[in-house]
Write a protein that holds these residues in place. Structure first.
Motif, PDB file in Angstrom:
ATOM      1  N   ALA A   1       0.828  -1.206   0.000  1.00  0.00           N
ATOM      2  CA  ALA A   1       0.000   0.000   0.000  1.00  0.00           C
ATOM      3  C   ALA A   1       0.863   1.257   0.000  1.00  0.00           C
ATOM      4  O   ALA A   1       0.444   2.300  -0.509  1.00  0.00           O
ATOM      5  N   ARG A   2       2.070   1.180   0.534  1.00  0.00           N
ATOM      6  CA  ARG A   2       2.961   2.339   0.586  1.00  0.00           C
ATOM      7  C   ARG A   2       3.685   2.573  -0.731  1.00  0.00           C
ATOM      8  O   ARG A   2       4.278   3.624  -0.930  1.00  0.00           O
ATOM      9  N   LEU A   3       3.663   1.562  -1.628  1.00  0.00           N
ATOM     10  CA  LEU A   3       4.372   1.701  -2.903  1.00  0.00           C
ATOM     11  C   LEU A   3       3.469   2.362  -3.940  1.00  0.00           C
ATOM     12  O   LEU A   3       2.284   2.074  -4.024  1.00  0.00           O
ATOM     13  N   SER A   4       4.080   3.254  -4.731  1.00  0.00           N
ATOM     14  CA  SER A   4       3.276   3.946  -5.746  1.00  0.00           C
ATOM     15  C   SER A   4       3.614   3.492  -7.160  1.00  0.00           C
ATOM     16  O   SER A   4       2.823   3.680  -8.076  1.00  0.00           O
ATOM     17  N   GLU A   5       4.752   2.882  -7.347  1.00  0.00           N
ATOM     18  CA  GLU A   5       5.164   2.449  -8.686  1.00  0.00           C
ATOM     19  C   GLU A   5       4.752   0.993  -8.926  1.00  0.00           C
ATOM     20  O   GLU A   5       5.080   0.109  -8.113  1.00  0.00           O
ATOM     21  N   PRO A   6       4.059   0.712 -10.035  1.00  0.00           N
ATOM     22  CA  PRO A   6       3.671  -0.671 -10.351  1.00  0.00           C
ATOM     23  C   PRO A   6       4.876  -1.610 -10.443  1.00  0.00           C
ATOM     24  O   PRO A   6       4.786  -2.770 -10.043  1.00  0.00           O
TER      25      PRO A   6
END
Length: 162
Positions: free
Chosen positions: A123-128
């Motif tokens: 959930a904290r990651l923004s890059e696929p």
């Protein structure tokens, strides 16, 4: 000279059996009511010896030979299985079923725990691409864990407990 009935009584057979033996050529055929008792007895004894030795002719001899061969194969299979079991080369089906079921339960447990373990960090990651790498690492970790020897021993423990 003897009749078919006399031959049947002498050989302890039915009239029908005597007729069949005459038709097959096992007993020497003669004109009606003129069978030789001694020749018929000797021919019948020879026929029985050939049948007992497995050298008889006709459908009944073929059946006997086939049945003996089948019995020999079954006995060989029986002893081969018995020997393999004594050498501990065979495992009972129930034990295998329990071990495989336990192993699948371990796989299921490991895979179903992935979402709970990964939800927060993903959930904290923004890059696929980062999400993909994190998922691939987690799946590979589970696969490595499952391939280790301790999984086999855990499956055996589950199977023993069942």
């Amino acid at each position: 000279m003897a009749t078919q009935t006399d031959i049947a009584a002498h050989l302890d057979l039915s009239d029908r059996s005597v007729r069949e033996l005459l038709d097959k050529g096992v007993l020497p055929n003669a004109r009606r009511g003129a069978l030789n008792l001694d020749q018929c007895r000797v021919a019948y004894i020879r026929h029985l010896r050939e049948m007992a030795a497995g050298r008889g002719t006709g459908p009944s001899a073929d059946d006997l030979t086939a049945e003996r061969a089948r019995l020999a194969r079954e006995q060989a299979d029986h002893y081969a299985l018995k020997n393999a079991a004594m050498r501990l080369e065979l495992l009972p089906r129930a034990d295998i079923t329990r071990a495989v079921s336990a192993a699948f339960q371990i796989v299921r447990d490991r895979l179903t725990s992935l979402p709970a373990r990964l939800a927060g960090p993903l959930a904290r990651l923004s890059e696929p691409a980062d999400v993909r790498v994190r998922l691939a690492d987690a799946v590979n970790g589970v696969l490595v864990e499952l391939s280790e020897e301790r999984v086999v021993s855990t499956a055996e423990e589950h199977a023993d407990a069942a």
